[in-house]
Design a protein around this motif. Structure first.
Motif, PDB file in Angstrom:
ATOM      1  N   GLY A  17      -1.717  -8.513   5.759  1.00  0.00           N
ATOM      2  CA  GLY A  17      -0.885  -8.378   7.225  1.00  0.00           C
ATOM      3  C   GLY A  17      -1.628  -9.176   8.358  1.00  0.00           C
ATOM      4  N   VAL A  18      -2.664  -9.995   7.918  1.00  0.00           N
ATOM      5  CA  VAL A  18      -3.376 -10.586   8.846  1.00  0.00           C
ATOM      6  C   VAL A  18      -2.618 -11.887   9.192  1.00  0.00           C
ATOM      7  N   THR A  19      -1.866 -12.058  10.459  1.00  0.00           N
ATOM      8  CA  THR A  19      -0.854 -13.050  10.891  1.00  0.00           C
ATOM      9  C   THR A  19      -1.469 -14.422  11.115  1.00  0.00           C
ATOM     10  N   ASN A  20      -2.921 -14.438  11.227  1.00  0.00           N
ATOM     11  CA  ASN A  20      -3.581 -15.797  11.368  1.00  0.00           C
ATOM     12  C   ASN A  20      -4.894 -16.140  10.418  1.00  0.00           C
ATOM     13  N   SER A  21      -4.440 -15.349   9.474  1.00  0.00           N
ATOM     14  CA  SER A  21      -5.736 -15.642   8.242  1.00  0.00           C
ATOM     15  C   SER A  21      -5.641 -16.974   7.740  1.00  0.00           C
ATOM     16  N   PRO A  22      -6.727 -17.597   7.524  1.00  0.00           N
ATOM     17  CA  PRO A  22      -6.841 -18.865   7.040  1.00  0.00           C
ATOM     18  C   PRO A  22      -6.392 -19.083   5.632  1.00  0.00           C
ATOM     19  N   SER A  23      -6.772 -17.613   4.834  1.00  0.00           N
ATOM     20  CA  SER A  23      -6.699 -17.636   3.284  1.00  0.00           C
ATOM     21  C   SER A  23      -5.478 -17.496   2.856  1.00  0.00           C
ATOM     22  N   HIS A  24      -4.494 -16.597   3.856  1.00  0.00           N
ATOM     23  CA  HIS A  24      -3.119 -16.050   3.216  1.00  0.00           C
ATOM     24  C   HIS A  24      -2.201 -16.236   4.424  1.00  0.00           C
ATOM     25  N   ARG A  25      -0.781 -16.346   3.738  1.00  0.00           N
ATOM     26  CA  ARG A  25       0.134 -16.263   5.004  1.00  0.00           C
ATOM     27  C   ARG A  25       0.532 -14.840   5.411  1.00  0.00           C
ATOM     28  N   PRO A  26       1.126 -14.670   6.493  1.00  0.00           N
ATOM     29  CA  PRO A  26       1.583 -13.341   6.840  1.00  0.00           C
ATOM     30  C   PRO A  26       2.394 -12.649   5.831  1.00  0.00           C
ATOM     31  N   TRP A  27       2.162 -11.397   5.570  1.00  0.00           N
ATOM     32  CA  TRP A  27       2.931 -10.648   4.727  1.00  0.00           C
ATOM     33  C   TRP A  27       3.017 -11.171   3.294  1.00  0.00           C
ATOM     34  N   GLN A  28       2.014 -11.919   2.822  1.00  0.00           N
ATOM     35  CA  GLN A  28       2.134 -12.232   1.581  1.00  0.00           C
ATOM     36  C   GLN A  28       1.629 -11.388   0.673  1.00  0.00           C
ATOM     37  N   LEU A  29       2.414 -11.193  -0.594  1.00  0.00           N
ATOM     38  CA  LEU A  29       2.167 -10.312  -1.712  1.00  0.00           C
ATOM     39  C   LEU A  29       0.825 -10.902  -2.413  1.00  0.00           C
ATOM     40  N   GLY A  33      -2.846  -7.011  11.324  1.00  0.00           N
ATOM     41  CA  GLY A  33      -4.232  -7.180  11.360  1.00  0.00           C
ATOM     42  C   GLY A  33      -4.951  -6.569  10.353  1.00  0.00           C
ATOM     43  N   HIS A  34      -4.207  -6.010   9.312  1.00  0.00           N
ATOM     44  CA  HIS A  34      -4.644  -4.970   8.140  1.00  0.00           C
ATOM     45  C   HIS A  34      -4.122  -5.625   6.894  1.00  0.00           C
ATOM     46  N   VAL A  35      -5.142  -5.333   5.749  1.00  0.00           N
ATOM     47  CA  VAL A  35      -4.432  -5.443   4.304  1.00  0.00           C
ATOM     48  C   VAL A  35      -3.832  -4.044   4.095  1.00  0.00           C
ATOM     49  N   LEU A  36      -2.757  -4.245   3.595  1.00  0.00           N
ATOM     50  CA  LEU A  36      -2.144  -3.075   3.405  1.00  0.00           C
ATOM     51  C   LEU A  36      -2.108  -2.701   1.861  1.00  0.00           C
ATOM     52  N   PHE A  37      -2.616  -1.581   1.667  1.00  0.00           N
ATOM     53  CA  PHE A  37      -2.525  -1.217   0.178  1.00  0.00           C
ATOM     54  C   PHE A  37      -1.603   0.121   0.202  1.00  0.00           C
ATOM     55  N   ILE A  38      -0.453  -0.259  -0.607  1.00  0.00           N
ATOM     56  CA  ILE A  38       0.445   0.813  -0.635  1.00  0.00           C
ATOM     57  C   ILE A  38       0.596   1.333  -2.140  1.00  0.00           C
ATOM     58  N   ASP A  39       0.754   2.599  -2.099  1.00  0.00           N
ATOM     59  CA  ASP A  39       0.684   3.437  -3.331  1.00  0.00           C
ATOM     60  C   ASP A  39       1.976   4.328  -3.238  1.00  0.00           C
ATOM     61  N   PHE A  40       2.804   3.876  -4.185  1.00  0.00           N
ATOM     62  CA  PHE A  40       4.160   4.657  -4.411  1.00  0.00           C
ATOM     63  C   PHE A  40       3.918   5.447  -5.451  1.00  0.00           C
ATOM     64  N   PHE A  41       4.201   6.961  -4.876  1.00  0.00           N
ATOM     65  CA  PHE A  41       3.746   8.104  -5.499  1.00  0.00           C
ATOM     66  C   PHE A  41       4.851   9.095  -5.382  1.00  0.00           C
ATOM     67  N   ALA A  42       4.988  10.063  -6.274  1.00  0.00           N
ATOM     68  CA  ALA A  42       5.649  11.380  -6.382  1.00  0.00           C
ATOM     69  C   ALA A  42       4.788  12.787  -6.658  1.00  0.00           C
ATOM     70  N   HIS A  43       4.886  13.590  -5.881  1.00  0.00           N
ATOM     71  CA  HIS A  43       3.781  14.830  -5.856  1.00  0.00           C
ATOM     72  C   HIS A  43       3.782  15.353  -7.209  1.00  0.00           C
ATOM     73  N   TRP A  44       4.723  15.172  -8.045  1.00  0.00           N
ATOM     74  CA  TRP A  44       4.749  15.869  -9.421  1.00  0.00           C
ATOM     75  C   TRP A  44       4.587  15.019 -10.514  1.00  0.00           C
ATOM     76  N   CYS A  45       4.172  13.682 -10.237  1.00  0.00           N
ATOM     77  CA  CYS A  45       3.630  12.508 -11.226  1.00  0.00           C
ATOM     78  C   CYS A  45       2.246  12.925 -11.657  1.00  0.00           C
ATOM     79  N   PRO A  46       2.035  13.250 -13.020  1.00  0.00           N
ATOM     80  CA  PRO A  46       0.640  13.301 -13.521  1.00  0.00           C
ATOM     81  C   PRO A  46      -0.056  12.215 -13.330  1.00  0.00           C
ATOM     82  N   VAL A  47       0.393  11.093 -13.576  1.00  0.00           N
ATOM     83  CA  VAL A  47      -0.546   9.824 -13.487  1.00  0.00           C
ATOM     84  C   VAL A  47      -0.973   9.678 -11.775  1.00  0.00           C
ATOM     85  N   CYS A  48      -0.063   9.863 -10.780  1.00  0.00           N
ATOM     86  CA  CYS A  48      -0.125   9.815  -9.541  1.00  0.00           C
ATOM     87  C   CYS A  48      -1.332  10.771  -8.974  1.00  0.00           C
TER      88      CYS A  48
END
Length: 268
Positions: free
Chosen positions: A153-165, A54-69
């Motif tokens: 992450g919206v499983t019944n969205s008319p615009s996208h498939r479930p878990w589509q990147l 039911g959500h759009v997932l915004f995943i942020d891969f990070f490391a605490h010491w990374c200056p750009v992060c």
């Protein structure tokens, strides 16, 4: 009172899915299967799919010491996390979940504490562990950080498939786009909610009606009824149901309420 039937409309979509091998890199449009293999850093337990649906997932891969992060984190908090929280989701009402993906192993007290401080400072609501970088490596040409991924992450969205990147990006700054918030928002805002549906309908001893409405959109809803489906003549039944309603919802009903079919739909 005559019986009511709940009227549901199901959309069956014929989909063609691009197949990926375990070692391949995901491309926009692929279905991300690893969403079922996430582990919550705070508890060490798997993250149930129901927590993400039911959500759009915004995943942020990070490391605490990374200056750009560290440079990107305040902007992500303000322009993604807080932006969608204060607006109750994207423009279509789909909630957005910011997920931090920690790439630094908690192999020392210093690293463990520094990662926890990063998470708390930038108010990341859910952090998963990817210290092997197995998941991060599926989204880009390098195992570096930060990497940003947006998944439907919206499983019944008319615009996208479930878990589509929907979007994947390595790093936060480059020569052409030093602040890619607009690109992030465009991907997030493209997700449309599925139709809400009514279930758990029951008549209470006092004559009121109790029911639950499920669906991704947090928008005002209208309950409607019709005596026949051939053709249907939908009429409002009661007042508008506010967007912030807690379900199950209870609606007073008159003793002479007509029977027929019920449906629920967004008012806007």
């Amino acid at each position: 009172m005559k019986p009511f039937h709940i009227f549901l409309v199901a959309l069956t979509l014929s989909l063609v899915t691009r197949l990926t091998t375990p070692a391949s890199t995901y491309k926009v449009g692929d279905i991300v299967t690893e969403v079922t293999n996430l582990v919550d850093r705070a508890t060490g337990q798997p993250v149930p799919l129901s927590r993400l649906e039911g959500h759009v997932l915004f995943i942020d891969f990070f490391a605490h010491w990374c200056p750009v992060c560290r440079a990107a984190a305040p902007q992500i908090l303000r322009d993604i996390g807080d932006w969608y929280k204060t607006r109750d989701g994207n423009p279509q009402g789909v909630p957005v979940l910011h997920i931090g993906a920690n790439l630094q192993a908690d192999n020392s007290t210093a690293n463990r504490n520094a990662t926890t401080t990063f998470i708390e400072t930038y108010r990341i609501p859910l952090t998963i562990q990817d210290t092997s970088r197995r998941l991060q490596g599926r989204f880009g040409p390098t195992s570096g950080q930060p990497t940003f991924v947006i998944i439907n992450g919206v499983t019944n969205s008319p615009s996208h498939r479930p878990w589509q990147l929907l979007y994947a990006r390595f790093s936060y700054q480059d020569s052409t786009q030093s602040r890619p918030i607009d690109a992030f928002r465009a991907a997030i805002d493209s997700v449309e909610p599925g139709p809400p549906f009514l279930h758990g309908f029951s008549v209470q001893p006092d004559g009121s009606w109790e029911f639950t409405v499920s669906g991704a959109a947090r928008r005002p809803l209208l309950l409607e009824w019709t005596e026949t489906l051939a053709p249907p003549d939908w009429r409002p039944l009661g007042n508008e149901i506010p967007a912030d309603t807690t379900f199950p919802y209870r609606l007073p009903a008159a003793s002479n309420s007509p029977g027929g079919f019920l449906r629920v739909r967004p008012t806007r």
